[in-house]
Design an enzyme around this catalytic site. Structure first.
Site, mmCIF file in Angstrom:
data_model
loop_
_atom_site.group_PDB
_atom_site.id
_atom_site.type_symbol
_atom_site.label_atom_id
_atom_site.label_comp_id
_atom_site.label_asym_id
_atom_site.label_seq_id
_atom_site.Cartn_x
_atom_site.Cartn_y
_atom_site.Cartn_z
ATOM 1 N N ASN A 188 0.835 -1.196 0.000
ATOM 2 C CA ASN A 188 0.000 0.000 0.000
ATOM 3 C C ASN A 188 0.869 1.244 0.000
ATOM 4 O O ASN A 188 1.967 1.254 0.551
ATOM 5 C CB ASN A 188 -0.969 -0.003 1.195
ATOM 6 C CG ASN A 188 -0.431 0.747 2.395
ATOM 7 O OD1 ASN A 188 -0.476 1.973 2.452
ATOM 8 N ND2 ASN A 188 0.117 -0.009 3.358
ATOM 9 N N ARG A 189 0.364 2.275 -0.642
ATOM 10 C CA ARG A 189 0.973 3.608 -0.591
ATOM 11 C C ARG A 189 -0.151 4.639 -0.408
ATOM 12 O O ARG A 189 -0.243 5.629 -1.127
ATOM 13 C CB ARG A 189 1.805 3.877 -1.839
ATOM 14 C CG ARG A 189 1.128 3.637 -3.184
ATOM 15 C CD ARG A 189 2.040 4.131 -4.307
ATOM 16 N NE ARG A 189 1.450 3.971 -5.617
ATOM 17 C CZ ARG A 189 1.740 2.991 -6.472
ATOM 18 N NH1 ARG A 189 2.612 2.058 -6.139
ATOM 19 N NH2 ARG A 189 1.161 2.943 -7.668
ATOM 20 N N THR A 228 5.833 -4.379 13.821
ATOM 21 C CA THR A 228 6.394 -3.245 13.103
ATOM 22 C C THR A 228 5.373 -2.697 12.106
ATOM 23 O O THR A 228 4.298 -3.264 11.925
ATOM 24 C CB THR A 228 7.646 -3.658 12.289
ATOM 25 O OG1 THR A 228 7.239 -4.602 11.285
ATOM 26 C CG2 THR A 228 8.695 -4.287 13.153
ATOM 27 N N ASN A 229 5.797 -1.603 11.438
ATOM 28 C CA ASN A 229 5.055 -1.064 10.306
ATOM 29 C C ASN A 229 5.376 -1.888 9.061
ATOM 30 O O ASN A 229 6.022 -2.937 9.153
ATOM 31 C CB ASN A 229 5.441 0.413 10.104
ATOM 32 C CG ASN A 229 4.283 1.262 9.598
ATOM 33 O OD1 ASN A 229 3.545 0.847 8.711
ATOM 34 N ND2 ASN A 229 4.138 2.449 10.147
ATOM 35 N N SER A 238 5.739 5.146 8.725
ATOM 36 C CA SER A 238 5.125 4.835 7.436
ATOM 37 C C SER A 238 6.080 5.228 6.315
ATOM 38 O O SER A 238 6.665 6.316 6.344
ATOM 39 C CB SER A 238 3.810 5.594 7.267
ATOM 40 O OG SER A 238 3.347 5.477 5.929
ATOM 41 N N ASN A 282 5.126 5.974 3.362
ATOM 42 C CA ASN A 282 4.320 6.604 2.311
ATOM 43 C C ASN A 282 4.089 8.100 2.488
ATOM 44 O O ASN A 282 3.378 8.711 1.700
ATOM 45 C CB ASN A 282 2.971 5.883 2.206
ATOM 46 C CG ASN A 282 3.140 4.418 1.869
ATOM 47 O OD1 ASN A 282 3.948 4.068 1.021
ATOM 48 N ND2 ASN A 282 2.401 3.560 2.552
ATOM 49 N N THR A 283 4.671 8.696 3.533
ATOM 50 C CA THR A 283 4.685 10.148 3.696
ATOM 51 C C THR A 283 6.136 10.590 3.596
ATOM 52 O O THR A 283 6.962 10.170 4.415
ATOM 53 C CB THR A 283 4.083 10.568 5.047
ATOM 54 O OG1 THR A 283 2.697 10.214 5.075
ATOM 55 C CG2 THR A 283 4.218 12.068 5.259
ATOM 56 N N PHE A 342 -1.724 8.114 4.432
ATOM 57 C CA PHE A 342 -2.488 8.722 5.539
ATOM 58 C C PHE A 342 -3.744 9.441 5.050
ATOM 59 O O PHE A 342 -4.046 10.563 5.483
ATOM 60 C CB PHE A 342 -1.618 9.696 6.341
ATOM 61 C CG PHE A 342 -0.514 9.093 7.151
ATOM 62 C CD1 PHE A 342 -0.438 7.727 7.377
ATOM 63 C CD2 PHE A 342 0.475 9.907 7.701
ATOM 64 C CE1 PHE A 342 0.598 7.181 8.135
ATOM 65 C CE2 PHE A 342 1.508 9.386 8.473
ATOM 66 C CZ PHE A 342 1.567 8.015 8.679
ATOM 67 N N LYS A 385 5.366 3.524 16.959
ATOM 68 C CA LYS A 385 5.362 2.453 15.955
ATOM 69 C C LYS A 385 6.605 2.585 15.087
ATOM 70 O O LYS A 385 6.846 3.648 14.496
ATOM 71 C CB LYS A 385 4.103 2.531 15.093
ATOM 72 C CG LYS A 385 3.922 1.343 14.145
ATOM 73 C CD LYS A 385 2.524 1.322 13.561
ATOM 74 C CE LYS A 385 2.277 0.049 12.743
ATOM 75 N NZ LYS A 385 0.868 -0.050 12.306
#
Length: 342
Positions: free
Chosen positions: A112-113, A244-245, A181, A183-184, A116, A216
């Site tokens: 996934n991307r 974990t993430n 994350s 993705n940010t 948020f 996290k």
């Protein structure tokens, strides 16, 4: 016969993953009050206390599934022992361009991307207040996972997290700072010692209710970086770590299926367990394990490595809600503890 895996999942996997997610969330919003009302009583042998909170069982829903806190009554009804809302940012944001969720069935994985995507802390606080006023607030601990707004410069991240934290403080039983994350842009830099030190200091100074605060972390950190986070956890009285993430290491899936984004699911199992074991060996900080929990055996592996609680996301998508009961039954067969302490 596994009704979900043999009948429901094949149909769901024919459609776009994000469209299926929205359909599932709509169904859970509709059925949530009924599921909550008729949920079986939890087995007291599975209950445990972690960072001062009582969990009816140690199997929770990971952040990322119920980003906007729309289906909290349903998670209790499905048998989860706790649920984590978010990731929530100070500002509402649409997330990254679609498509942004990709299944990798041959590896039992997801990429996934999403970035948020959420309605922002003000709108979600209003929703949670309405849920509380309605009498449908779940009887399980509710965690709130916080992230940085994409448009906020990294040097202003602390103020961004503080805004969300203060707005939502009355609703969360515990809070999680998501600094991992992929993705940010730039977010993972907040795991560096100096940046995380500043963030934790400011958040804890505003933590007037002494709510348990967790961090996290990414599975891609080295051992030295994790040791630095453990030292900060002690210094700032952090209640726990989530390990974990998702991972940016895509070597565990076929090259043709690789996409930009975070990988979750079965390929993450071994690395996530290694990190849980490392934290448990080198610290007394409770660990919430997430990553690669696709079966009861995988969950028991996390408990044996030292996890106090586990969280499901990709395993829930691939195995369905029956996985919660499978893990709980496996724990009961071990006498209710499954290798974890209180």
């Amino acid at each position: 016969m596994n009704f979900y895996k043999e009948l429901i999942r094949p149909l769901l996997f024919l459609a776009d993953p994000e469209a299926v997610h929205h359909f599932a969330m709509d169904a859970l919003v509709f059925s949530g009050p009924w599921l909550r009302k008729y949920a079986p009583a939890p087995d007291p042998r599975l209950a445990r206390t972690v960072f001062g909170l009582r969990f009816p069982n140690p199997v929770g829903l990971a952040a990322g599934f119920d980003k906007n806190g729309v289906a909290l009554p349903a998670w209790q009804g499905l048998g989860f022992g706790f649920a984590e809302v978010g990731t929530i940012t100070a500002r509402a944001q649409p997330g990254n361009p679609k498509p942004r969720i990709f299944r990798v069935p041959q590896a039992r994985a997801l990429i996934n991307r999403l970035g948020f995507n959420n309605e922002g802390c003000d709108a979600i606080a209003a929703r949670l207040q309405h849920l509380r006023d309605s009498g449908l607030w779940p009887a399980i601990p509710v965690g709130i996972n916080l992230g940085k707004s994409r448009v906020t410069p990294l040097e202003e991240a602390t103020a961004d997290y503080l805004l969300s934290f203060q707005r939502l403080l009355q609703f969360g039983d515990y809070f999680v700072l998501n600094v991992s994350s992929p993705n940010t842009p730039g977010l993972r830099a907040l795991q560096d010692r100096a940046a995380l030190d500043e963030l934790l200091e400011h958040i804890q100074s505003r933590n007037t209710g002494n709510k348990p605060l967790l961090v996290k972390i990414a599975p891609d950190l080295g051992w030295e970086a994790i040791e630095e986070i453990l030292a900060l956890a002690v210094e700032h009285k952090i209640a726990g770590l989530i390990a974990t993430n998702t991972t940016v290491d895509h070597s565990g899936i076929p090259e043709a299926r690789r996409q930009q984004g975070g990988l979750s699911g079965a390929p993450l199992r071994e690395r996530a367990t290694e990190i849980v074991r490392f934290i448990a060996k080198n610290s007394k900080v409770p660990v919430v394990a997430a990553g690669g929990i696709m079966s009861a055996d995988a969950a028991l592996e996390k408990f044996d490595a030292g996890a106090a609680l586990v969280q499901l996301y990709t395993g829930y998508i691939y195995e369905g809600p029956g996985l919660i009961g499978q893990i709980c039954r496996a724990l009961l067969q071990r006498g209710g503890t499954g290798g974890f302490g209180s």
